[in-house]
Design an enzyme around this catalytic site. Structure first.
Site, PDB file in Angstrom:
ATOM      1  N   ASN A 160      42.875  10.352  -0.857  1.00  0.00           N
ATOM      2  CA  ASN A 160      43.291  11.659  -1.396  1.00  0.00           C
ATOM      3  C   ASN A 160      43.273  12.774  -0.345  1.00  0.00           C
ATOM      4  O   ASN A 160      44.121  13.658  -0.366  1.00  0.00           O
ATOM      5  CB  ASN A 160      42.447  12.025  -2.627  1.00  0.00           C
ATOM      6  CG  ASN A 160      40.975  12.128  -2.318  1.00  0.00           C
ATOM      7  OD1 ASN A 160      40.464  11.406  -1.457  1.00  0.00           O
ATOM      8  ND2 ASN A 160      40.298  13.019  -2.990  1.00  0.00           N
TER       9      ASN A 160
ATOM     10  N   GLU B   8      29.755   8.298  -2.013  1.00  0.00           N
ATOM     11  CA  GLU B   8      30.339   9.514  -2.598  1.00  0.00           C
ATOM     12  C   GLU B   8      31.421   9.059  -3.555  1.00  0.00           C
ATOM     13  O   GLU B   8      32.471   8.570  -3.127  1.00  0.00           O
ATOM     14  CB  GLU B   8      30.943  10.387  -1.494  1.00  0.00           C
ATOM     15  CG  GLU B   8      29.938  10.974  -0.530  1.00  0.00           C
ATOM     16  CD  GLU B   8      28.983  11.932  -1.202  1.00  0.00           C
ATOM     17  OE1 GLU B   8      29.344  12.476  -2.258  1.00  0.00           O
ATOM     18  OE2 GLU B   8      27.872  12.112  -0.699  1.00  0.00           O
TER      19      GLU B   8
ATOM     20  N   CYS C 250      38.342  14.875  -5.735  1.00  0.00           N
ATOM     21  CA  CYS C 250      37.174  14.469  -6.536  1.00  0.00           C
ATOM     22  C   CYS C 250      36.485  15.675  -7.155  1.00  0.00           C
ATOM     23  O   CYS C 250      35.784  15.546  -8.150  1.00  0.00           O
ATOM     24  CB  CYS C 250      36.200  13.696  -5.658  1.00  0.00           C
ATOM     25  SG  CYS C 250      35.735  14.604  -4.170  1.00  0.00           S
TER      26      CYS C 250
ATOM     27  N   GLU D 221      25.611  13.824   1.772  1.00  0.00           N
ATOM     28  CA  GLU D 221      26.204  13.997   3.087  1.00  0.00           C
ATOM     29  C   GLU D 221      26.145  15.481   3.409  1.00  0.00           C
ATOM     30  O   GLU D 221      25.543  16.255   2.671  1.00  0.00           O
ATOM     31  CB  GLU D 221      27.630  13.429   3.080  1.00  0.00           C
ATOM     32  CG  GLU D 221      27.594  11.947   2.710  1.00  0.00           C
ATOM     33  CD  GLU D 221      28.926  11.232   2.807  1.00  0.00           C
ATOM     34  OE1 GLU D 221      29.962  11.890   2.952  1.00  0.00           O
ATOM     35  OE2 GLU D 221      28.909   9.994   2.731  1.00  0.00           O
TER      36      GLU D 221
HETATM   37  P1  NDP Z   1      38.769   3.256  -3.990  1.00  0.00           P
HETATM   38  O1  NDP Z   1      37.373   3.087  -4.411  1.00  0.00           O
HETATM   39  O2  NDP Z   1      39.814   2.426  -4.612  1.00  0.00           O
HETATM   40  O3  NDP Z   1      38.917   3.024  -2.427  1.00  0.00           O
HETATM   41  C1  NDP Z   1      38.180   3.723  -1.452  1.00  0.00           C
HETATM   42  C2  NDP Z   1      38.167   2.924  -0.172  1.00  0.00           C
HETATM   43  O4  NDP Z   1      37.443   1.712  -0.385  1.00  0.00           O
HETATM   44  C3  NDP Z   1      39.556   2.500   0.292  1.00  0.00           C
HETATM   45  O5  NDP Z   1      39.589   2.511   1.694  1.00  0.00           O
HETATM   46  C4  NDP Z   1      39.642   1.094  -0.272  1.00  0.00           C
HETATM   47  O6  NDP Z   1      40.592   0.314   0.370  1.00  0.00           O
HETATM   48  C5  NDP Z   1      38.238   0.603  -0.027  1.00  0.00           C
HETATM   49  N1  NDP Z   1      37.825  -0.559  -0.811  1.00  0.00           N
HETATM   50  C6  NDP Z   1      38.388  -1.052  -1.940  1.00  0.00           C
HETATM   51  N2  NDP Z   1      37.701  -2.155  -2.349  1.00  0.00           N
HETATM   52  C7  NDP Z   1      36.687  -2.354  -1.482  1.00  0.00           C
HETATM   53  C8  NDP Z   1      35.620  -3.296  -1.360  1.00  0.00           C
HETATM   54  N3  NDP Z   1      35.452  -4.297  -2.225  1.00  0.00           N
HETATM   55  N4  NDP Z   1      34.738  -3.166  -0.345  1.00  0.00           N
HETATM   56  C9  NDP Z   1      34.870  -2.155   0.528  1.00  0.00           C
HETATM   57  N5  NDP Z   1      35.862  -1.233   0.503  1.00  0.00           N
HETATM   58  C10 NDP Z   1      36.761  -1.321  -0.503  1.00  0.00           C
HETATM   59  O7  NDP Z   1      39.070   4.815  -4.153  1.00  0.00           O
HETATM   60  P2  NDP Z   1      40.452   5.522  -3.954  1.00  0.00           P
HETATM   61  O8  NDP Z   1      40.978   5.277  -2.586  1.00  0.00           O
HETATM   62  O9  NDP Z   1      41.309   5.210  -5.142  1.00  0.00           O
HETATM   63  O10 NDP Z   1      40.003   7.058  -3.992  1.00  0.00           O
HETATM   64  C11 NDP Z   1      39.902   7.790  -5.149  1.00  0.00           C
HETATM   65  C12 NDP Z   1      38.442   7.844  -5.593  1.00  0.00           C
HETATM   66  O11 NDP Z   1      37.654   8.430  -4.580  1.00  0.00           O
HETATM   67  C13 NDP Z   1      38.261   8.727  -6.813  1.00  0.00           C
HETATM   68  O12 NDP Z   1      37.405   8.094  -7.709  1.00  0.00           O
HETATM   69  C14 NDP Z   1      37.605   9.968  -6.249  1.00  0.00           C
HETATM   70  O13 NDP Z   1      36.819  10.675  -7.171  1.00  0.00           O
HETATM   71  C15 NDP Z   1      36.782   9.402  -5.155  1.00  0.00           C
HETATM   72  N6  NDP Z   1      36.457  10.439  -4.196  1.00  0.00           N
HETATM   73  C16 NDP Z   1      35.166  10.878  -4.123  1.00  0.00           C
HETATM   74  C17 NDP Z   1      34.838  11.905  -3.266  1.00  0.00           C
HETATM   75  C18 NDP Z   1      33.442  12.387  -3.139  1.00  0.00           C
HETATM   76  O14 NDP Z   1      33.149  13.044  -2.153  1.00  0.00           O
HETATM   77  N7  NDP Z   1      32.561  12.100  -4.063  1.00  0.00           N
HETATM   78  C19 NDP Z   1      35.857  12.565  -2.438  1.00  0.00           C
HETATM   79  C20 NDP Z   1      37.169  12.013  -2.601  1.00  0.00           C
HETATM   80  C21 NDP Z   1      37.444  10.976  -3.449  1.00  0.00           C
HETATM   81  P3  NDP Z   1      42.087   0.171  -0.262  1.00  0.00           P
HETATM   82  O15 NDP Z   1      42.669   1.538  -0.308  1.00  0.00           O
HETATM   83  O16 NDP Z   1      42.780  -0.718   0.660  1.00  0.00           O
HETATM   84  O17 NDP Z   1      41.878  -0.415  -1.639  1.00  0.00           O
END
Ligand code: NDP
Length: 480
Positions: A150, A248, A282, A461
C-alpha cells in the site's frame, strides 16, 4: 519489457530459476513489467551474502554507516519525480500523493535512522558502591524485512533503515504486487556505495520468498508489515525458532467525532482519513462514530464531499483517488459493499466499480463508498476492508463512543475530534489503540513508538523502539 531483478551481494541478478511473474499497472489493468519469481534458493544466496557482510558492516563506525545511508537518502530526494511516477504506476495511487507523501517519507526514514543511531545510548548503574552494571547493545545479525503493497517504498524503508543503521545486514522482500520502487532503490544502493551484501532484496511471492525468509535459521529477527492473517502465519513459523518478531498488522480504526469539534477541520480531515490512497492505508479511519446531535449534519456534508471526489488517471493533478492495487483486491472490496447491503446497511453513495474511458478502461477503479445503518457487530464493521469504504454510526454518550471504538479485534489507531481538552485526554486513554490522533490525522513524529494493540500487531516500531528491536542487550556486572 522491463525485468525487475533481485539485488543480491551488491549486484542485480536474475532469479536462479530464470522465471518471472507479470507485474500489473492497476490504472490500466495491463502487464507492464516482469518481476523475478524467486525461490528458496534465491533467499539462501541472499542470506549467505548478508551473513558474509555482517562482520564488517556491524563493526563499521556508526558515523561511516550514517554517511552511506545519508547518501542514499539524498539520492531518493534527487530522484523524487521518477520514484513518485514509478510508485504510482505500480500501485495505482495518485502521483501527487506519492510525490508528497510516500517518497519524501522514504528518504526521511533513512535520514532519521542514520542520524538516530549516532545518538543511541545505553545505561550504566552503580549498585550501592558494590558493583557496576553496564549495558551494551549489539546488532542482532541478519534481519528479514517483509513489506506490503500500500505504501511500497515508504514501508520498505521504514523496516530496512533502522536495521541497517543499527548494524544489521538485511534480506528484504517487497510485496510482489508493487516491486518497482524497491528495484529502483536497489540501483540507488549501488550508486550510494552500500557495501555488497549489506542489503539484499529478493522479489517474488509471499508464500515462497517471504516464507523462506521467515524459516531461514540464520535470519534471526523478522520485521513484518502486512495483514493479520499473514502475521499469524509468520508468528507460528518464527516463534518456535525464538526469532525476534515485530508485526505491524491490520486496522479497523475508529474516527470519533464529538459535537463540539471544529466541524470544518474534522470534515475535511475525515474525507482524507477515509479515502486517501483509495483507503488503502492501515491507519485510515474506516469506522466514523458521530455524536447523535451532529450526526445528520455530518452525514449530509460527508456524503456530498465524497460524491465530489475525483476518481481517475493517477497522473492527473486533479485526481483524488486512483486505482485499487489489483483486480483481486477490487473484487474483495466490492464484495464488502454487497455484504453491507445483505447485513441491512444503506449505501448513501458509491459501492460500484468505475469503468473509465480509453486507456484506463480496464483499470481497477471504485467509487468512494459511505454506508450507514449497520451495528458494530456485523462483519462490515468488524473486518478490515482496506479500500475506499467507510461506515458511519451514531452514538449518544462518551461511554457509548468508547464501547463502539473498542468493539473490534483490532487496535491500530484512532482519531478523536473535540475541543474539550479534558475529554480528549480521557477518551485517548481509554481507546485501545496504539496510536491516537486528537484533532488531526497521520501526523507523524518518527521518534514516537508506532504499532498496534490486540490483533493489530506485536511490538513497536519507530524511534528508539526500532533500534532496540534490531539490537540485543547484554548486561555486564563488574564487582567493585
Ligand atoms: P499481506 O499480509 O498479504 O502481505 C504482506 C507481505 O507479506 C507481502 O510482501 C507478502 O508477499 C508477504 N507474505 C505473504 N505471505 C507470506 C508468508 N507466508 N510468509 C512471509 N511473507 C508473506 O498484506 P498486504 O500486502 O495485502 O498489505 C495489506 C495489509 O497490510 C493490510 O492488512 C494493512 O492493514 C496492513 N498494513 C499494516 C500497517 C501497519 O503499520 N500496521 C501498514 C500498512 C499495511 P506477497 O505480496 O507476494 O503476497
Amino acid at each position: 519489457m522491463q525485468k525487475i531483478l533481485n539485488y543480491i551481494n551488491g549486484k542485480l541478478v536474475e532469479p536462479l530459476s530464470g522465471k518471472y511473474l507479470d507485474n500489473y499497472d492497476p490504472s490500466r489493468g495491463i502487464v507492464y513489467s516482469h518481476i523475478a519469481d524467486s525461490e528458496k534458493e534465491d533467499v539462501e544466496a541472499a542470506a549467505e551474502a548478508a551473513i558474509r557482510a555482517f562482520p564488517s558492516w556491524s563493526q563499521m563506525a556508526t558515523e561511516d554507516r550514517m554517511k552511506i545511508l545519508l547518501r542514499l537518502a539524498d539520492l531518493i530526494d534527487h530522484d523524487l519525480d521518477k520514484l513518485a511516477l514509478a510508485e504510482s504506476i505500480d500501485n495505482g495511487k495518485p502521483v501527487k500523493l506519492a510525490r508528497s507523501l510516500d517518497i519524501p517519507r522514504a528518504s526521511a526514514n533513512i535520514r532519521f535512522y542514520a542520524t538516530a543511531a549516532m545518538h543511541f545510548a545505553t545505561d550504566a548503574h552503580v549498585n550501592d558502591g558494590d558493583s557496576v552494571n553496564y549495558t551494551t547493545r549489539m546488532p542482532v545479525g541478519v534481519a528479514g524485512c517483509i513489506s506490503p503493497w500500500n505504501l511500497p517504498l515508504y514501508l520498505f524503508t521504514w523496516k530496512i533503515a533502522p536495521a541497517l543503521a543499527a548494524g544489521c545486514t538485511v534480506v528484504a522482500k517487497p510485496s510482489e504486487l508493487t516491486p518497482m520502487t524497491a528495484f529502483l532503490f536497489s540501483q540507488l544502493c549501488i550508486e550510494a556505495g552500500l557495501p555488497a551484501g549489506v542489503l539484499n532484496i529478493v522479489h517474488g511471492l509471499g508464500n515462497k520468498v517471504g516464507q523462506a525468509i521467515v524459516e531461514h535459521p540464520q535470519i534471526t529477527a523478522i520485521s513484518f508489515t502486512g495483514g493479520t492473517v499473514t502475521g499469524r502465519k509468520i508468528a507460528a513459523t518464527a516463534a518456535p525458532m525464538f526469532k525476534k518478531l515485530s508485526l505491524e498488522l491490520g486496522g479497523k480504526n475508529p474516527n470519533i467525532i464529538f459535537d463540539d469539534c471544529d466541524f470544518e477541520l474534522a470534515m475535511k480531515t475525515s474525507i482524507r482519513s477515509s479515502f486517501a490512497n483509495q483507503g488503502e492505508i492501515c491507519l485510515c479511519g474506516s469506522r466514523i462514530l458521530v455524536e447523535r446531535s451532529l450526526y445528520k449534519k455530518f452525514v449530509e456534508e460527508f456524503v456530498k464531499l465524497t460524491g465530489e471526489l475525483r476518481v481517475g488517471d493517477p497522473a492527473a493533478e486533479g485526481t483524488d483517488l486512483g486505482a485499487l492495487v489489483s483486480e483481486a483486491h477490487l473484487q474483495k472490496v466490492l464484495s464488502y459493499a454487497a455484504l453491507a447491503k445483505e447485513e441491512g446497511g444503506q449505501i448513501l453513495t458509491g459501492g460500484n466499480r468505475i469503468v473509465l474511458n480509453g486507456e484506463f478502461s480496464a483499470g481497477y477503479y471504485m467509487e468512494p463508498t459511505v454506508i450507514v445503518g449497520l451495528d458494530e457487530k456485523c462483519r462490515t464493521n468488524q473486518e478490515e476492508i482496506f479500500g475506499p469504504v467507510v461506515t458511519i454510526m451514531p452514538f449518544d454518550t462518551e461511554e457509548e463512543a468508547l464501547r463502539l471504538a473498542n468493539s473490534t479485534g483490532y487496535g491500530l489507531s484512532a482519531t478523536i475530534w473535540t475541543e474539550n481538552l479534558k475529554r480528549a485526554h480521557r477518551v485517548a486513554h481509554q481507546v485501545k489503540s496504539g496510536i491516537i490522533w486528537v484533532n488531526c490525522w497521520l501526523h507523524r513524529d518518527l521518534r514516537t513508538p508506532f504499532g498496534g494493540m490486540k490483533q493489530s500487531g506485536v511490538g513497536r516500531e519507530g524511534g528508539w523502539e526500532a533500534l532496540r528491536f534490531f539490537t540485543e542487550a547484554k548486561n555486564v556486572c563488574v564487582k567493585l
